[in-house]
Design a protein around this motif. Sequence first.
Motif, PDB file in Angstrom:
ATOM      1  N   ASN A 146       0.837  -1.225   0.094  1.00  0.00           N
ATOM      2  CA  ASN A 146      -0.109   0.154  -0.006  1.00  0.00           C
ATOM      3  C   ASN A 146       0.902   1.351   0.075  1.00  0.00           C
ATOM      4  O   ASN A 146       1.803   1.491   0.765  1.00  0.00           O
ATOM      5  CB  ASN A 146      -0.808   0.222   1.148  1.00  0.00           C
ATOM      6  CG  ASN A 146      -1.821  -1.109   1.261  1.00  0.00           C
ATOM      7  OD1 ASN A 146      -2.109  -1.892   2.060  1.00  0.00           O
ATOM      8  ND2 ASN A 146      -2.590  -1.353   0.051  1.00  0.00           N
ATOM      9  N   GLY A 147       0.570   2.167  -0.935  1.00  0.00           N
ATOM     10  CA  GLY A 147       1.049   3.546  -0.710  1.00  0.00           C
ATOM     11  C   GLY A 147       2.512   3.503  -1.514  1.00  0.00           C
ATOM     12  O   GLY A 147       3.031   4.502  -1.379  1.00  0.00           O
ATOM     13  N   VAL A 148       2.921   2.611  -2.295  1.00  0.00           N
ATOM     14  CA  VAL A 148       4.048   2.679  -2.956  1.00  0.00           C
ATOM     15  C   VAL A 148       4.150   3.273  -4.186  1.00  0.00           C
ATOM     16  O   VAL A 148       5.129   3.562  -4.996  1.00  0.00           O
ATOM     17  CB  VAL A 148       4.780   1.477  -3.242  1.00  0.00           C
ATOM     18  CG1 VAL A 148       5.031   0.314  -1.852  1.00  0.00           C
ATOM     19  CG2 VAL A 148       3.844   0.471  -4.112  1.00  0.00           C
ATOM     20  N   GLY A 149       2.847   3.662  -4.627  1.00  0.00           N
ATOM     21  CA  GLY A 149       2.817   4.413  -6.016  1.00  0.00           C
ATOM     22  C   GLY A 149       2.147   3.785  -7.061  1.00  0.00           C
ATOM     23  O   GLY A 149       2.176   4.219  -8.319  1.00  0.00           O
ATOM     24  N   LYS A 150       1.544   2.634  -6.947  1.00  0.00           N
ATOM     25  CA  LYS A 150       0.884   1.962  -8.170  1.00  0.00           C
ATOM     26  C   LYS A 150      -0.201   2.524  -8.844  1.00  0.00           C
ATOM     27  O   LYS A 150      -0.195   2.738 -10.043  1.00  0.00           O
ATOM     28  CB  LYS A 150       0.295   0.507  -7.497  1.00  0.00           C
ATOM     29  CG  LYS A 150       1.313  -0.495  -6.730  1.00  0.00           C
ATOM     30  CD  LYS A 150       0.774  -1.797  -6.404  1.00  0.00           C
ATOM     31  CE  LYS A 150      -0.368  -1.578  -5.361  1.00  0.00           C
ATOM     32  NZ  LYS A 150       0.055  -0.918  -4.021  1.00  0.00           N
ATOM     33  N   THR A 151      -1.056   3.103  -8.004  1.00  0.00           N
ATOM     34  CA  THR A 151      -2.143   3.808  -8.622  1.00  0.00           C
ATOM     35  C   THR A 151      -1.476   5.315  -9.249  1.00  0.00           C
ATOM     36  O   THR A 151      -1.979   5.430 -10.486  1.00  0.00           O
ATOM     37  CB  THR A 151      -3.127   4.143  -7.580  1.00  0.00           C
ATOM     38  OG1 THR A 151      -3.652   2.904  -7.214  1.00  0.00           O
ATOM     39  CG2 THR A 151      -4.358   5.193  -7.998  1.00  0.00           C
ATOM     40  N   THR A 152      -0.585   5.772  -8.706  1.00  0.00           N
ATOM     41  CA  THR A 152      -0.053   6.999  -9.269  1.00  0.00           C
ATOM     42  C   THR A 152       0.547   6.871 -10.626  1.00  0.00           C
ATOM     43  O   THR A 152       0.426   7.466 -11.735  1.00  0.00           O
ATOM     44  CB  THR A 152       0.841   7.710  -8.259  1.00  0.00           C
ATOM     45  OG1 THR A 152       0.279   8.006  -7.059  1.00  0.00           O
ATOM     46  CG2 THR A 152       1.494   8.875  -8.753  1.00  0.00           C
ATOM     47  N   LEU A 153       0.969   5.356 -10.431  1.00  0.00           N
ATOM     48  CA  LEU A 153       1.735   5.239 -11.941  1.00  0.00           C
ATOM     49  C   LEU A 153       0.885   4.799 -12.960  1.00  0.00           C
ATOM     50  O   LEU A 153       0.901   5.571 -14.123  1.00  0.00           O
ATOM     51  CB  LEU A 153       2.558   3.900 -11.869  1.00  0.00           C
ATOM     52  CG  LEU A 153       3.423   3.363 -12.775  1.00  0.00           C
ATOM     53  CD1 LEU A 153       4.298   4.493 -13.679  1.00  0.00           C
ATOM     54  CD2 LEU A 153       4.275   2.090 -12.617  1.00  0.00           C
TER      55      LEU A 153
HETATM   56  N1  LIG Z   1      -4.268  12.785  -4.492  1.00  0.00           N
HETATM   57  C1  LIG Z   1      -3.317  12.587  -3.974  1.00  0.00           C
HETATM   58  N2  LIG Z   1      -2.756  13.735  -3.147  1.00  0.00           N
HETATM   59  C2  LIG Z   1      -1.588  13.604  -2.524  1.00  0.00           C
HETATM   60  N3  LIG Z   1      -1.017  12.430  -2.258  1.00  0.00           N
HETATM   61  C3  LIG Z   1      -1.487  11.516  -2.975  1.00  0.00           C
HETATM   62  C4  LIG Z   1      -2.640  11.418  -3.669  1.00  0.00           C
HETATM   63  N4  LIG Z   1      -3.069  10.133  -3.863  1.00  0.00           N
HETATM   64  C5  LIG Z   1      -1.960   9.460  -3.545  1.00  0.00           C
HETATM   65  N5  LIG Z   1      -1.073  10.209  -2.822  1.00  0.00           N
HETATM   66  C6  LIG Z   1      -0.079   9.758  -2.224  1.00  0.00           C
HETATM   67  O1  LIG Z   1       1.047   8.887  -2.963  1.00  0.00           O
HETATM   68  C7  LIG Z   1       1.580   7.895  -2.639  1.00  0.00           C
HETATM   69  C8  LIG Z   1       1.199   6.572  -3.656  1.00  0.00           C
HETATM   70  O2  LIG Z   1      -0.251   6.467  -3.553  1.00  0.00           O
HETATM   71  P1  LIG Z   1      -0.875   5.429  -4.338  1.00  0.00           P
HETATM   72  O3  LIG Z   1      -2.401   5.567  -4.370  1.00  0.00           O
HETATM   73  O4  LIG Z   1      -0.154   5.786  -5.896  1.00  0.00           O
HETATM   74  O5  LIG Z   1      -0.225   4.183  -3.787  1.00  0.00           O
HETATM   75  P2  LIG Z   1      -0.712   2.766  -4.043  1.00  0.00           P
HETATM   76  O6  LIG Z   1       0.472   1.964  -4.587  1.00  0.00           O
HETATM   77  O7  LIG Z   1      -1.703   2.567  -5.440  1.00  0.00           O
HETATM   78  O8  LIG Z   1      -1.358   2.201  -2.624  1.00  0.00           O
HETATM   79  P3  LIG Z   1      -2.561   1.315  -2.428  1.00  0.00           P
HETATM   80  O9  LIG Z   1      -1.961  -0.175  -2.558  1.00  0.00           O
HETATM   81  O10 LIG Z   1      -3.030   1.572  -1.188  1.00  0.00           O
HETATM   82  O11 LIG Z   1      -3.787   1.526  -3.422  1.00  0.00           O
HETATM   83  C9  LIG Z   1       0.807   7.739  -1.252  1.00  0.00           C
HETATM   84  O12 LIG Z   1       2.036   8.310  -0.203  1.00  0.00           O
HETATM   85  C10 LIG Z   1      -0.169   8.577  -1.163  1.00  0.00           C
HETATM   86  O13 LIG Z   1      -0.557   9.053   0.144  1.00  0.00           O
END
Ligand SMILES: Nc1ncnc2c1ncn2[C@@H]1O[C@H](COP(=O)(O)OP(=O)(O)OP(=O)(O)O)[C@@H](O)[C@H]1O
Length: 237
Positions: free
Chosen positions: A40-47
């Motif tokens: 969780n939170g490593v940046g997968k969704t952001t990617l």
């Molecule tokens: N809209 C946003 N504004 C600011 N920070 C954000 C936003 N969305 C995500 N983050 C931060 O960016 C980092 C990566 O988040 P992301 O959602 O990409 O992770 P993830 O790997 O998809 O996590 P998960 O497994 O929980 O879905 C986290 O530290 C999160 O708190």
Amino acid sequence: MSADLLELRGLSSGYEGSRVLWDIDLAVAGQDILALIGRNGVGKTTLLKTIVGVQAASGGQILLGGQDMTALPSHRRARAGIGYVPQGRHIFPHLSVAENLDAGLSACGTRTRGRRVPDYIFDLFPKLHEVRDRKGGFLSGGEQQQLAIGRALAGAPRLLLLDEPTEGIQPNVVDQIEQALRHAARELSLTIVVVEQYLEFVWRFANRFAAMRDGRIVKEGKTSESKASDVAAFVSI
Ligand SMILES: Nc1ncnc2c1ncn2[C@@H]1O[C@H](COP(=O)(O)OP(=O)(O)OP(=O)(O)O)[C@@H](O)[C@H]1O
Ligand SMILES: [Mg+2]
């Protein structure tokens, strides 16, 4: 071996001053199914958001079939063939199933203008045909996930990005989603990047994986050469 359909070069991205992705290099060959894993939170969704164009890149390049997408708005990337099934599905609750699917068609603009929702969506997800007049908000979680995937496929993408398709889905529906993705990948010559924490599920049909940690890709390989249990450390705490 096919040429790379998706190529990320030194990609970085983040939110208002906080950098999340650091110099991501990744190549996904045509018709590969890549499992993107990580805690969780490593940046997968952001990617995924950065590839789709919902989130702007702060550096680097995104290439689709050798064409630079980095400066294009998200609707142009959709038109170029990038389909996206977001985490949490985000179907339109007040529109019917059929209208949700139509929205997927129109999202990709001229490429499909004047066409109707292809029958293969209903072949892949017969349940959607049964409930085609029901409002999206009244569907079960599994049906909503099928609808979200169907909506993305209605745009006839070349590359399909899926963010945690099994999250909150019952096991029997997980199997249906697996079958549909396998079938779609084969019949539609799709290339897929799927974010998943449920490794046993994704190892059944992905041929490659990339593991992320702290906004970087730290390990890549073939799923046939690493067992799901060997990479579990990348997703569990
Ligand atoms: N809209 C946003 N504004 C600011 N920070 C954000 C936003 N969305 C995500 N983050 C931060 O960016 C980092 C990566 O988040 P992301 O959602 O990409 O992770 P993830 O790997 O998809 O996590 P998960 O497994 O929980 O879905 C986290 O530290 C999160 O708190
Ligand atoms: Mg996420």
